[in-house]
Design a protein around this motif. Structure first.
Motif, PDB file in Angstrom:
ATOM      1  N   VAL A   1      60.797  34.103  55.734  1.00  0.00           N
ATOM      2  CA  VAL A   1      59.786  33.076  56.017  1.00  0.00           C
ATOM      3  C   VAL A   1      60.298  32.283  57.204  1.00  0.00           C
ATOM      4  O   VAL A   1      61.480  31.927  57.274  1.00  0.00           O
ATOM      5  N   GLU A   2      59.410  32.020  58.148  1.00  0.00           N
ATOM      6  CA  GLU A   2      59.786  31.329  59.379  1.00  0.00           C
ATOM      7  C   GLU A   2      58.704  30.327  59.736  1.00  0.00           C
ATOM      8  O   GLU A   2      57.526  30.680  59.831  1.00  0.00           O
ATOM      9  N   VAL A   3      59.104  29.066  59.967  1.00  0.00           N
ATOM     10  CA  VAL A   3      58.159  27.975  60.224  1.00  0.00           C
ATOM     11  C   VAL A   3      58.682  27.141  61.392  1.00  0.00           C
ATOM     12  O   VAL A   3      59.886  26.871  61.480  1.00  0.00           O
TER      13      VAL A   3
ATOM     14  N   GLN B   1      59.312  25.310  55.603  1.00  0.00           N
ATOM     15  CA  GLN B   1      60.046  26.542  55.230  1.00  0.00           C
ATOM     16  C   GLN B   1      60.296  26.585  53.732  1.00  0.00           C
ATOM     17  O   GLN B   1      60.187  27.657  53.104  1.00  0.00           O
ATOM     18  N   HIS B   2      60.621  25.454  53.156  1.00  0.00           N
ATOM     19  CA  HIS B   2      60.887  25.411  51.715  1.00  0.00           C
ATOM     20  C   HIS B   2      59.623  25.761  50.925  1.00  0.00           C
ATOM     21  O   HIS B   2      59.680  26.514  49.946  1.00  0.00           O
TER      22      HIS B   2
ATOM     23  N   ALA C   1      58.982  29.558  51.248  1.00  0.00           N
ATOM     24  CA  ALA C   1      59.922  30.343  50.446  1.00  0.00           C
ATOM     25  C   ALA C   1      59.563  30.276  48.962  1.00  0.00           C
ATOM     26  O   ALA C   1      59.647  31.297  48.254  1.00  0.00           O
TER      27      ALA C   1
ATOM     28  N   ARG D   1      62.713  25.205  64.461  1.00  0.00           N
ATOM     29  CA  ARG D   1      62.338  26.390  63.706  1.00  0.00           C
ATOM     30  C   ARG D   1      63.307  26.538  62.521  1.00  0.00           C
ATOM     31  O   ARG D   1      64.521  26.583  62.682  1.00  0.00           O
ATOM     32  N   ALA D   2      62.737  26.666  61.328  1.00  0.00           N
ATOM     33  CA  ALA D   2      63.506  26.878  60.102  1.00  0.00           C
ATOM     34  C   ALA D   2      63.133  28.257  59.551  1.00  0.00           C
ATOM     35  O   ALA D   2      61.942  28.603  59.474  1.00  0.00           O
ATOM     36  N   ALA D   3      64.147  29.027  59.170  1.00  0.00           N
ATOM     37  CA  ALA D   3      63.906  30.393  58.688  1.00  0.00           C
ATOM     38  C   ALA D   3      64.869  30.723  57.555  1.00  0.00           C
ATOM     39  O   ALA D   3      65.996  30.206  57.488  1.00  0.00           O
ATOM     40  N   GLN D   4      64.400  31.555  56.681  1.00  0.00           N
ATOM     41  CA  GLN D   4      65.217  32.054  55.562  1.00  0.00           C
ATOM     42  C   GLN D   4      64.835  33.502  55.317  1.00  0.00           C
ATOM     43  O   GLN D   4      63.654  33.833  55.209  1.00  0.00           O
TER      44      GLN D   4
ATOM     45  N   ALA E   1      53.623  32.629  57.510  1.00  0.00           N
ATOM     46  CA  ALA E   1      55.064  32.336  57.551  1.00  0.00           C
ATOM     47  C   ALA E   1      55.914  33.542  57.154  1.00  0.00           C
ATOM     48  O   ALA E   1      57.127  33.557  57.398  1.00  0.00           O
TER      49      ALA E   1
END
Length: 307
Positions: free
Chosen positions: A122-124, A136-137, A140, A185-188, A214
């Motif tokens: 997931v990438e936001v 991002q949370h 996810a 950018r936040a990604a997991q 996402a």
């Protein structure tokens, strides 16, 4: 009546003192002989008859016999006994080296994959780091909820990476301008194991529907949950190939194949999983699940004796 004077000793005969030193008790083993009396130095015993030259000669012979008997009965030294009893070392015949044949055997085995590993993320992007992490949370959580709805166990979902980075926009002007910060950018990323490969398409579709734009699908790898049975089959095939080659060489040389001397397994790679790109998955339900088969190969070096 006074005793008759002792005649003077003749030349070559021992005197009284020499006779007393040489005389010793006679062992019984020598048998009876003339009586021998103790003579004190200085003269004959009172009342004892004078000894004749024949008696003195017999005594010298008897003394020599006693000395000879003592030397012959003395035990041999330990060194002499060891030298006599130690046998000469035997010379062993060298054993001839048996003839051998060295061969290389290869074997392979294949199996249908029973496990699919899906790479998801997931990438936001948001104006601030706090908003990017919050979005991002939320994405996810939606993704993980969709996986649970598809009966994917929690132990089969693993987080591979988690990152937060700034996003810049070039200022233009031929590279002379400064870059401008536009957001974060936040990604997991996750690795998801689907233990029923035929359900892989439905799991991906449910994740995309839950997290929306996402979600990123990085790829799918088909593999085996336990590759040991496949490796065992490959080893059996390699061993049979090596023995078959050795029997052939033995027959060509007019010999018979003997015992196995050594067996070494060469380096063998793990079973190669099958990777499918994200473009292979369509929007609809039907997707490509398990193309082809997983193969494993083993190589061994065997040494056999030839009889």
């Amino acid at each position: 009546m006074s005793a008759a004077p002792r005649p003077p000793a003749r030349d070559g005969e021992p005197g009284p003192t020499a006779f007393a030193l040489a005389a010793s008790p006679v062992p019984r083993a020598l048998g009876p002989g003339p009586a021998v009396g103790r003579v004190r130095p200085g003269g004959p015993r009172t009342g004892a008859p004078a000894r004749s030259p024949r008696s003195r000669t017999s005594l010298r012979v008897l003394t020599a016999a006693v000395v000879a008997l003592g030397l012959s009965s003395a035990p041999a030294s330990p060194a002499a006994a060891l030298a006599v009893s130690a046998p000469a070392p035997a010379v062993a015949n060298p054993t001839p080296t048996p003839s051998t044949v060295t061969v290389t055997g290869t074997g392979s085995a294949s199996a249908v994959p029973d496990l699919a590993v899906v790479g998801m993320a997931v990438e936001v992007t948001a104006p601030t780091a706090e908003k990017a992490l919050a979005a991002q949370h939320a994405a996810a959580n939606a993704l993980l909820g969709a996986l649970r709805g598809q009966q994917v166990a929690e132990r089969d979902v693993r987080t591979d990476s988690l990152e937060l980075s700034a996003v810049y926009e070039d200022g233009g002007g031929g590279g002379g301008g400064t870059s401008k910060l536009t957001g974060y950018r936040a990604a997991q990323s996750f690795s998801v194991k689907v233990r029923e490969p035929r359900r892989t398409g439905r799991v991906i579709k449910a994740a995309v529907a839950a997290a929306g734009d996402a979600v990123r699908v990085n790829g799918v790898t088909f593999d085996l949950a336990d590759a040991r049975p496949l490796r065992a089959k490959a080893r059996e095939a390699a061993h049979e190939d090596a023995r078959s080659k050795a029997e052939h060489y033995a027959a060509l040389t007019g010999r018979e194949l003997g015992r196995l001397v050594s067996l070494t397994e060469a380096e063998s790679g793990n079973p190669r999983p099958l990777t499918v790109s994200p473009s292979a998955f369509a929007k609809q339900e039907g997707v490509l699940v398990a193309p082809g088969e997983i193969q494993d190969s083993v190589s061994v070096v065997a040494v056999y004796e030839l009889q």
